[in-house]
Design a protein around this motif. Structure first.
Motif, PDB file in Angstrom:
ATOM      1  N   VAL A 194       0.813  -1.365  -0.019  1.00 38.84           N
ATOM      2  CA  VAL A 194       0.019  -0.054   0.142  1.00 38.84           C
ATOM      3  C   VAL A 194       0.849   1.350   0.113  1.00 38.84           C
ATOM      4  O   VAL A 194       1.856   1.249   0.534  1.00 38.84           O
ATOM      5  CB  VAL A 194      -0.820   0.001   1.345  1.00 38.84           C
ATOM      6  N   GLN A 195       0.367   2.213  -0.696  1.00 37.92           N
ATOM      7  CA  GLN A 195       1.157   3.585  -0.687  1.00 37.92           C
ATOM      8  C   GLN A 195       1.178   4.079   0.436  1.00 37.92           C
ATOM      9  O   GLN A 195       0.320   4.313   1.342  1.00 37.92           O
ATOM     10  CB  GLN A 195       0.562   4.388  -1.623  1.00 37.92           C
ATOM     11  N   THR A 196       2.315   4.544   1.163  1.00 35.35           N
ATOM     12  CA  THR A 196       2.403   5.584   2.445  1.00 35.35           C
ATOM     13  C   THR A 196       3.207   6.625   2.268  1.00 35.35           C
ATOM     14  O   THR A 196       2.996   7.556   3.088  1.00 35.35           O
ATOM     15  CB  THR A 196       3.249   4.616   3.503  1.00 35.35           C
ATOM     16  N   GLY A 197       4.031   6.780   1.024  1.00 38.16           N
ATOM     17  CA  GLY A 197       4.618   7.936   0.656  1.00 38.16           C
ATOM     18  C   GLY A 197       4.056   8.689  -0.543  1.00 38.16           C
ATOM     19  O   GLY A 197       2.825   8.583  -0.740  1.00 38.16           O
ATOM     20  N   SER A 198       5.291   9.190  -1.276  1.00 37.27           N
ATOM     21  CA  SER A 198       4.600   9.714  -2.572  1.00 37.27           C
ATOM     22  C   SER A 198       4.480   8.547  -3.723  1.00 37.27           C
ATOM     23  O   SER A 198       5.045   7.325  -3.414  1.00 37.27           O
ATOM     24  CB  SER A 198       5.956  10.559  -3.158  1.00 37.27           C
TER      25      SER A 198
END
Length: 213
Positions: free
Chosen positions: A27-31
């Motif tokens: 899952v996306q946590t940053g850019s």
């Protein structure tokens, strides 16, 4: 022990399965750019179609990025995974800029609100002080000519004492009122004398005359 030794010599026996599981859980946590880089590194170990890569990548994105993507017509979205990643990264950059813009605006509004409250408080305080000043300074203002201190105790807070012999002589010589010090009248007809003071004065005068008789 055997499995550990096997993996040391021959590597992970199920690289594809391991990469597949990591891709599904990612899952996306940053850019978006950093997320896409990690995602692409795992893709080389699986044999997914372009559409599967895109679909799973979409589901791994942040909600705010997804909400912006769905504003684009489906037929306008890229069908090639690499182009799709570039498309999403551009969207994420726009979303990030918009978030920064909102934060700056909120900070500016908060500063403006604080300044206005401070100015209002200062204005209210100044107005209140100006309103109170005449009353507060009443006791410091000089009495009008011809008005003795004893008839305005709210200004002087203490009555005038008896005239000295020297003051009596000066009043008599200048034909001044022995009560208020004004000209053109005597104490018996002083317009500045209160009713109570006038009664007291007349009583003292009567007593004095009776004593002489």
């Amino acid at each position: 022990m055997f499995c550990d030794a096997f993996e040391v010599h021959f590597g992970n026996p199920d690289v594809t399965g391991d990469a597949n599981n990591k891709l599904l859980a990612l899952v996306q946590t940053g850019s978006t750019a950093a997320h896409a880089s990690q995602y692409t590194e795992l893709l080389i170990h699986v044999n997914w179609s372009e559409q599967t890569k895109i679909d799973n990548f979409y589901h791994s994105l942040k909600t705010v990025v997804k909400d912006t993507i769905i504003l684009t017509q489906l037929q306008d979205c890229p069908r090639i995974f690499k182009k799709y990643v570039d498309f999403v990264i551009e969207i994420d950059n726009h979303v990030h800029c918009r978030e920064q813009e909102r934060k700056l605006k909120a900070k500016a509004n908060a500063t403006k609100s604080t300044t206005l409250r401070s100015q209002h408080s200062t204005t209210t305080s100044t107005t209140s002080t100006s309103t109170r000043t005449p009353t507060a300074l009443t006791s410091l203002l000089p009495l009008p000519q011809g008005i003795p201190m004893e008839i305005d105790a709210t200004r002087t807070l203490k009555p005038r004492g008896p005239l000295t012999d020297e003051e009596k002589e000066r009043h008599h010589h200048l034909r001044l009122c022995s009560y208020c010090g004004g000209m053109g009248h005597l104490a018996a007809a002083c317009p500045n004398m209160s009713a109570a003071s006038k009664k007291c004065f007349m009583d003292r005068k009567a007593s004095f005359q009776q004593g002489k008789a």
